[in-house]
Design a protein around this motif. Structure first.
Motif, short mmCIF file in Angstrom:
data_model
loop_
_atom_site.label_atom_id
_atom_site.label_comp_id
_atom_site.label_asym_id
_atom_site.label_seq_id
_atom_site.Cartn_x
_atom_site.Cartn_y
_atom_site.Cartn_z
N PHE A 13 10.05 -38.23 -15.98
CA PHE A 13 9.17 -37.23 -15.41
C PHE A 13 9.26 -36.00 -16.30
CE2 PHE A 13 10.16 -40.12 -12.10
CZ PHE A 13 9.08 -40.12 -11.24
N ASP A 14 8.15 -35.40 -16.57
CA ASP A 14 8.20 -34.11 -17.22
C ASP A 14 7.12 -33.24 -16.59
OD1 ASP A 14 5.75 -34.31 -18.62
OD2 ASP A 14 6.71 -34.94 -20.45
N GLN A 15 7.50 -32.00 -16.44
CA GLN A 15 6.62 -31.07 -15.77
C GLN A 15 6.42 -29.85 -16.65
OE1 GLN A 15 7.82 -30.48 -11.61
NE2 GLN A 15 9.09 -32.28 -11.82
N GLN A 16 5.18 -29.42 -16.72
CA GLN A 16 4.86 -28.19 -17.43
C GLN A 16 4.03 -27.37 -16.47
OE1 GLN A 16 2.00 -28.36 -20.70
NE2 GLN A 16 3.34 -26.98 -21.85
N PHE A 17 4.31 -26.08 -16.43
CA PHE A 17 3.62 -25.20 -15.50
C PHE A 17 2.79 -24.19 -16.27
CE2 PHE A 17 7.73 -26.53 -13.90
CZ PHE A 17 7.38 -27.13 -12.70
N THR A 18 1.69 -23.77 -15.66
CA THR A 18 0.90 -22.66 -16.21
C THR A 18 1.06 -21.52 -15.23
OG1 THR A 18 -0.68 -24.17 -17.24
CG2 THR A 18 -1.38 -21.88 -16.93
N LEU A 19 1.62 -20.42 -15.72
CA LEU A 19 1.83 -19.25 -14.87
C LEU A 19 0.56 -18.42 -14.84
CD1 LEU A 19 5.45 -18.21 -15.88
CD2 LEU A 19 4.69 -19.88 -14.20
N ARG A 20 0.15 -18.03 -13.63
CA ARG A 20 -1.08 -17.25 -13.45
C ARG A 20 -0.83 -16.08 -12.52
NH1 ARG A 20 -5.08 -20.27 -15.57
NH2 ARG A 20 -4.82 -22.52 -15.62
N ASP A 21 -1.61 -15.02 -12.69
CA ASP A 21 -1.52 -13.88 -11.78
C ASP A 21 -2.37 -14.15 -10.54
OD1 ASP A 21 -4.18 -13.35 -12.49
OD2 ASP A 21 -3.68 -11.63 -13.75
N SER A 22 -2.42 -13.20 -9.63
CA SER A 22 -3.14 -13.42 -8.36
C SER A 22 -4.65 -13.58 -8.57
CB SER A 22 -2.86 -12.27 -7.39
OG SER A 22 -3.27 -11.04 -7.96
N ALA A 23 -5.17 -13.13 -9.71
CA ALA A 23 -6.59 -13.29 -10.01
C ALA A 23 -6.88 -14.60 -10.74
CB ALA A 23 -7.08 -12.10 -10.86
N GLY A 24 -5.83 -15.39 -10.98
CA GLY A 24 -6.02 -16.68 -11.64
C GLY A 24 -5.95 -16.62 -13.15
N ARG A 25 -5.66 -15.46 -13.73
CA ARG A 25 -5.55 -15.34 -15.18
C ARG A 25 -4.17 -15.82 -15.63
NH1 ARG A 25 -7.99 -9.91 -13.91
NH2 ARG A 25 -5.82 -9.48 -13.49
N SER A 26 -4.14 -16.55 -16.73
CA SER A 26 -2.86 -17.04 -17.24
C SER A 26 -2.01 -15.88 -17.73
CB SER A 26 -3.07 -18.06 -18.36
OG SER A 26 -3.67 -17.44 -19.47
N LEU A 27 -0.70 -16.09 -17.76
CA LEU A 27 0.26 -15.06 -18.15
C LEU A 27 0.93 -15.44 -19.48
CD1 LEU A 27 1.91 -14.47 -14.67
CD2 LEU A 27 0.23 -13.01 -15.81
N PRO A 28 0.28 -15.12 -20.61
CA PRO A 28 0.88 -15.46 -21.90
C PRO A 28 2.09 -14.58 -22.21
CG PRO A 28 -1.13 -14.20 -22.23
CD PRO A 28 -1.00 -14.45 -20.75
N GLN A 29 3.02 -15.15 -22.99
CA GLN A 29 4.21 -14.43 -23.46
C GLN A 29 5.00 -13.78 -22.31
OE1 GLN A 29 4.90 -14.96 -26.72
NE2 GLN A 29 3.05 -16.19 -26.58
N THR A 30 5.15 -14.51 -21.21
CA THR A 30 5.84 -14.01 -20.03
C THR A 30 7.18 -14.73 -19.86
OG1 THR A 30 3.73 -13.59 -18.94
CG2 THR A 30 5.67 -13.75 -17.52
N PRO A 31 8.28 -13.99 -19.74
CA PRO A 31 9.58 -14.62 -19.51
C PRO A 31 9.61 -15.32 -18.14
CG PRO A 31 9.84 -12.32 -20.15
CD PRO A 31 8.39 -12.54 -19.87
N TYR A 32 10.26 -16.48 -18.07
CA TYR A 32 10.37 -17.21 -16.81
C TYR A 32 11.70 -17.93 -16.75
CZ TYR A 32 9.41 -21.41 -19.50
OH TYR A 32 9.48 -22.43 -20.43
N THR A 33 12.05 -18.39 -15.56
CA THR A 33 13.25 -19.19 -15.33
C THR A 33 12.87 -20.39 -14.49
OG1 THR A 33 14.65 -17.21 -15.37
CG2 THR A 33 15.58 -19.17 -14.34
#
Length: 141
Positions: A82-102
């Motif tokens: 299994f491999d999972q990749q997520f796309t992080l988005r703000d409340s307006a649905g815009r992607s969040l490029p270059q954003t730190p995550y855990t």
């Protein structure tokens, strides 16, 4: 499965290879140097220098870099992963490029990263289906 000699460090060894790895190695290892060419990882959509693939020591490493190692059938590698990749988005649905995550795994393990230009995380592989938690920013245990 056939046996194929592949370079391992500076020594030649004989390892069992599936057809996918054997053919991948036989094709890409013979390419001439192409310093300006780019290769594509089919899983992530990311480009990287083609010469990096050409210099890899096994067909499996090449297939992994090119994003199709999931089809490998040799050395008792499980095809069921299994491999999972997520796309992080703000409340307006815009992607969040270059954003730190855990990413937090059920075991408690944490992996940190920064999203790519399209707001995507790295792929996170597990041996079986697991629920992963993704947080904005870098968290500590």
């Amino acid at each position: 499965m056939e046996l194929l000699k592949q370079r391992s460090g500076t020594n030649w060894t004989v390892e069992e290879e599936c057809d996918l790895c054997r053919i991948t190695y036989s094709i890409y290892s013979k390419f001439p140097p192409m310093p300006h060419a780019q290769a594509l990882n089919a899983e992530t959509g990311e480009f990287f220098p083609f010469d990096r693939v050409r210099k890899m020591k096994s067909g499996y490493a090449m297939a992994e870099a090119l994003g199709y190692a999931w089809a490998c059938n040799c050395r008792e590698r499980s095809q069921k992963h299994f491999d999972q990749q997520f796309t992080l988005r703000d409340s307006a649905g815009r992607s969040l490029p270059q954003t730190p995550y855990t990413v937090r795994f059920p075991s408690g393990e944490l992996k940190h990263g920064v999203t790519d230009h399209a707001g995507r995380t790295a792929r996170h592989r597990t041996r079986d289906g697991q629920q992963l938690a993704v947080y904005l920013g870098h968290r500590e245990a």
